[in-house]
Write a protein that holds these residues in place. Structure first.
Motif, mmCIF file in Angstrom:
data_model
loop_
_atom_site.group_PDB
_atom_site.id
_atom_site.type_symbol
_atom_site.label_atom_id
_atom_site.label_comp_id
_atom_site.label_asym_id
_atom_site.label_seq_id
_atom_site.Cartn_x
_atom_site.Cartn_y
_atom_site.Cartn_z
ATOM 1 N N SER A 36 0.826 -1.214 0.000
ATOM 2 C CA SER A 36 0.000 0.000 0.000
ATOM 3 C C SER A 36 0.858 1.262 0.000
ATOM 4 C CB SER A 36 -0.939 -0.004 1.206
ATOM 5 O OG SER A 36 -0.214 -0.076 2.409
ATOM 6 N N ARG A 37 1.976 1.249 0.702
ATOM 7 C CA ARG A 37 2.873 2.412 0.708
ATOM 8 C C ARG A 37 3.553 2.563 -0.646
ATOM 9 N NH1 ARG A 37 5.290 0.709 6.351
ATOM 10 N NH2 ARG A 37 3.680 1.541 7.697
ATOM 11 N N ALA A 39 2.327 1.628 -3.455
ATOM 12 C CA ALA A 39 1.289 2.083 -4.381
ATOM 13 C C ALA A 39 1.081 3.591 -4.268
ATOM 14 C CB ALA A 39 -0.015 1.338 -4.123
ATOM 15 N N LEU A 40 1.126 4.131 -3.064
ATOM 16 C CA LEU A 40 0.983 5.584 -2.885
ATOM 17 C C LEU A 40 2.107 6.339 -3.580
ATOM 18 C CD1 LEU A 40 -0.132 5.886 0.850
ATOM 19 C CD2 LEU A 40 -1.468 6.474 -1.173
ATOM 20 N N HIS A 73 2.944 -2.049 -10.838
ATOM 21 C CA HIS A 73 1.658 -1.432 -10.510
ATOM 22 C C HIS A 73 0.814 -1.252 -11.767
ATOM 23 C CE1 HIS A 73 -1.178 1.759 -9.305
ATOM 24 N NE2 HIS A 73 -1.084 1.218 -8.105
ATOM 25 N N ALA A 78 -1.947 -2.864 -7.210
ATOM 26 C CA ALA A 78 -1.237 -2.898 -5.927
ATOM 27 C C ALA A 78 -0.800 -4.315 -5.554
ATOM 28 C CB ALA A 78 -2.116 -2.315 -4.828
ATOM 29 N N LYS A 79 -1.523 -5.331 -6.024
ATOM 30 C CA LYS A 79 -1.142 -6.716 -5.713
ATOM 31 C C LYS A 79 0.210 -7.074 -6.320
ATOM 32 C CE LYS A 79 -5.750 -8.577 -5.155
ATOM 33 N NZ LYS A 79 -6.718 -9.575 -5.606
ATOM 34 N N ARG A 82 3.381 -6.606 -3.979
ATOM 35 C CA ARG A 82 3.640 -7.458 -2.811
ATOM 36 C C ARG A 82 4.922 -8.253 -3.025
ATOM 37 N NH1 ARG A 82 -2.236 -10.279 -2.255
ATOM 38 N NH2 ARG A 82 -3.407 -8.388 -1.728
#
Length: 97
Positions: A36-37, A39-40, A73, A78-79, A82
């Motif tokens: 998540s970070r 992705a931001l 991305h 977002a997956k 990982r």
């Protein structure tokens, strides 16, 4: 008191309607990167909130690492960012899972 005004926009609107501001981004001293970070940061770069060189400097990333995040991305969302999904999402194009 003097506050440094950042260059560029203060906020951008993402295609899904969310607003992303510089305050939403991870802290510069982050040591643990979760999807998540990542992705931001990628969304901030792709949609013009930050430049690649700014992001690389703030979070001490290499340009190559940031490019890998952007491509993962773009291809998988977002997956794809990982670390546990490296084998699933980041295989060479000719191979199947």
């Amino acid at each position: 008191m003097f506050l440094k005004k950042p260059m560029g926009p203060r906020a951008v609107t993402l295609p899904d309607g969310r607003k992303l501001t510089r305050g939403d981004l991870p802290a510069p001293d982050i040591s643990r990167w979760v999807a998540s970070r990542k992705a931001l940061v990628v969304e901030a770069v792709v949609y013009g909130l930050l430049t690649k060189s700014e992001a690389a400097e703030v979070w001490n990333l290499s340009e190559a690492e940031l490019d890998e995040w952007v491509s993962a991305h773009t291809m998988h969302g977002a997956k794809g960012l990982r670390t546990t999904a490296l084998q699933k999402y980041r295989q060479p194009k000719g191979e199947c899972a």
